[in-house]
Design a protein around this motif. Structure first.
Motif, PDB file in Angstrom:
ATOM      1  N   LEU A 157      77.310  67.875 -38.905  1.00  0.00           N
ATOM      2  CA  LEU A 157      77.014  66.185 -39.991  1.00  0.00           C
ATOM      3  C   LEU A 157      75.907  67.361 -41.038  1.00  0.00           C
ATOM      4  O   LEU A 157      75.004  67.411 -41.078  1.00  0.00           O
ATOM      5  CB  LEU A 157      76.332  65.676 -39.881  1.00  0.00           C
ATOM      6  CG  LEU A 157      77.005  64.490 -40.560  1.00  0.00           C
ATOM      7  CD1 LEU A 157      77.621  63.723 -40.809  1.00  0.00           C
ATOM      8  CD2 LEU A 157      76.151  63.107 -40.002  1.00  0.00           C
ATOM      9  N   ARG A 212      83.229  57.356 -39.295  1.00  0.00           N
ATOM     10  CA  ARG A 212      82.534  57.288 -40.328  1.00  0.00           C
ATOM     11  C   ARG A 212      83.356  58.151 -42.093  1.00  0.00           C
ATOM     12  O   ARG A 212      83.034  57.945 -42.861  1.00  0.00           O
ATOM     13  CB  ARG A 212      82.038  59.247 -40.496  1.00  0.00           C
ATOM     14  CG  ARG A 212      80.799  59.445 -40.763  1.00  0.00           C
ATOM     15  CD  ARG A 212      79.724  60.176 -40.839  1.00  0.00           C
ATOM     16  NE  ARG A 212      78.901  59.871 -39.948  1.00  0.00           N
ATOM     17  CZ  ARG A 212      77.830  58.989 -40.260  1.00  0.00           C
ATOM     18  NH1 ARG A 212      77.144  59.667 -42.057  1.00  0.00           N
ATOM     19  NH2 ARG A 212      76.654  58.503 -39.023  1.00  0.00           N
ATOM     20  N   LEU A 251      84.436  65.192 -43.655  1.00  0.00           N
ATOM     21  CA  LEU A 251      85.080  64.563 -42.412  1.00  0.00           C
ATOM     22  C   LEU A 251      86.093  64.238 -42.156  1.00  0.00           C
ATOM     23  O   LEU A 251      86.387  64.194 -40.655  1.00  0.00           O
ATOM     24  CB  LEU A 251      83.837  62.644 -42.709  1.00  0.00           C
ATOM     25  CG  LEU A 251      82.644  63.836 -42.511  1.00  0.00           C
ATOM     26  CD1 LEU A 251      81.858  62.367 -43.059  1.00  0.00           C
ATOM     27  CD2 LEU A 251      82.093  64.366 -41.334  1.00  0.00           C
ATOM     28  N   THR A 295      76.230  61.505 -35.760  1.00  0.00           N
ATOM     29  CA  THR A 295      78.137  61.451 -35.141  1.00  0.00           C
ATOM     30  C   THR A 295      78.295  62.423 -34.137  1.00  0.00           C
ATOM     31  O   THR A 295      77.854  63.639 -33.339  1.00  0.00           O
ATOM     32  CB  THR A 295      78.653  61.358 -36.172  1.00  0.00           C
ATOM     33  OG1 THR A 295      79.972  61.234 -36.227  1.00  0.00           O
ATOM     34  CG2 THR A 295      78.306  63.100 -36.660  1.00  0.00           C
ATOM     35  N   VAL A 340      83.529  59.760 -36.039  1.00  0.00           N
ATOM     36  CA  VAL A 340      84.076  60.910 -36.657  1.00  0.00           C
ATOM     37  C   VAL A 340      84.917  59.780 -37.434  1.00  0.00           C
ATOM     38  O   VAL A 340      84.589  59.961 -38.550  1.00  0.00           O
ATOM     39  CB  VAL A 340      84.396  62.098 -36.921  1.00  0.00           C
ATOM     40  CG1 VAL A 340      84.147  62.340 -37.778  1.00  0.00           C
ATOM     41  CG2 VAL A 340      83.059  62.900 -36.493  1.00  0.00           C
TER      42      VAL A 340
END
Length: 379
Positions: free
Chosen positions: A292, A363, A347, A288, A360
């Motif tokens: 992470l 996600r 996140l 990503t 992001v």
């Protein structure tokens, strides 16, 4: 191609360096870890400035900080040579100040040393061009002809006409000969690379380019580093003869970044126990567009994906007094990821810096759903 690359390397032969020895440092208060750079010098320099490691002239001001570059400096971009030269310049400056620069070996460093040039950007060759490049390439062409006459391919000795020469020159642009000589194990950059490590430990964190699979989960650091250096110098280790290309080795393994956490957990536990660490920091796999955390923060991935239409956040990792922090678009975000809820909150903070759009943000919106395997976007 690799055989011809070896011929080019014969132009500039230098002595091999002594092997690096130390692979563990303790009581380090500050570590800056930067993932794959892929020939992007501007990104590299900006990260160093943001981290307070260099001044406006590019000299070290980071004091006792340890900088870890996690490999894959070359390929896909034109300015690998600038990054190498800057790191070479910073190494003694950092050490005199009580710090360190650790340039780890990645799979793309290994590929270039061994003559696998699939991903080399044309600008990489152009960076080596000088007033003697035409003569060097002409000499290399004559060596190529002689080699092919002595060792005819399956279809016989080719016809060395204008069409052959044009095709050969397209495959061997100006600067190619110098590039291959510099990347040879005894060349300017190959010698420097093969004096470095692939796996190191700083405090309670293991740093390496890709990861370690089951075949290497209990391998000692020193043995792996020595085997990689030996392999790149053309003298494979008896203990780990294929470590440079092994898909579970430290230059290639993706499982820590892309396998489902349930599937990978046992291997992760074995690696952590072998090296006596609480976390592993890796690059290599673009999952990503930020740093992470996985496995409740026990794995941190620093390779940054930048899909088309998105700007590079120049994200990297700082570990200060044991606390991991992401620098994303110049903003510091602590990596609090001891459980799924904390990871989702992390996140969400990163997504906000991206304007709640992009990889992001997507996600973060899906965070908390059942864990799945992660696709790697590039090698």
């Amino acid at each position: 191609m690799r055989l011809l690359s070896a011929l080019a390397a014969l132009f500039f032969a230098l002595a091999l360096p002594a092997q690096a020895q130390q692979t563990q440092w303790d009581n380090v208060e500050r570590v800056v870890a930067i993932g794959d750079l892929e020939g992007n010098y501007e990104k590299f320099a900006d990260m160093l400035l943001q981290a307070g490691l260099i001044d406006a002239q590019g000299d070290w001001i980071g004091g006792a900080t340890h900088l870890v570059q996690l490999g894959d400096i070359p390929d896909r971009g034109p300015n690998t040579r600038m990054i190498f030269d800057h790191l070479i310049r910073l190494e003694p400056q950092a050490q005199r100040a009580g710090g360190r620069v650790h340039a780890l070996i990645g799979n793309h460093e290994a590929m270039n040393v061994e003559g696998d040039l699939r991903y080399v950007h044309p600008g990489e060759y152009a960076a080596f061009v000088d007033r003697r490049s035409v003569n060097r390439r002409n000499q290399f062409y004559r060596q190529t002809q002689a080699h092919l006459r002595r060792n005819p391919p399956a279809g016989g000795v080719p016809r060395f006409d204008a069409a052959f020469r044009a095709q050969w020159e397209a495959e061997h642009p100006l600067g190619y000969v110098e590039h291959r000589a510099a990347w040879a194990p005894n060349g300017q950059y190959g010698r420097w690379i093969t004096s470095h490590d692939a796996v190191i430990r700083i405090n309670d964190t293991l740093f390496l380019h890709a990861g370690l699979g089951p075949a290497f989960a209990t391998a000692p650091r020193d043995a792996m580093n020595e085997a990689i250096r030996a392999g790149l110098r053309g003298r494979p280790s008896a203990a780990y003869p294929d470590i440079v290309t092994h898909q579970e080795g430290p230059l290639w393994y993706r499982g820590l970044a892309t396998s489902s956490e349930d599937t990978e957990r046992a291997n992760l536990e074995a690696v952590l126990a072998q090296h006596g660490v609480r976390r592993i920091v890796i690059g290599h796999s673009k999952v990503t567009s930020t740093v992470l955390p996985r496995f409740d923060g026990r794995v941190i991935i620093t390779d940054i994906a930048v899909p088309r239409g998105h700007t590079d956040p120049h994200a990297f990792l700082i570990i200060e007094n044991g606390t991991p922090i992401t620098v994303h678009r110049g903003q510091r975000v602590p990596i609090t990821a001891a459980n799924q809820e904390q990871t989702c909150a992390y996140l969400a903070q990163i997504a906000a810096l991206d304007g709640d759009t992009g990889p992001v943000a997507r996600r973060a919106q899906q965070c908390g759903q059942p864990a799945i395997a992660e696709p790697a976007l590039t090698d």
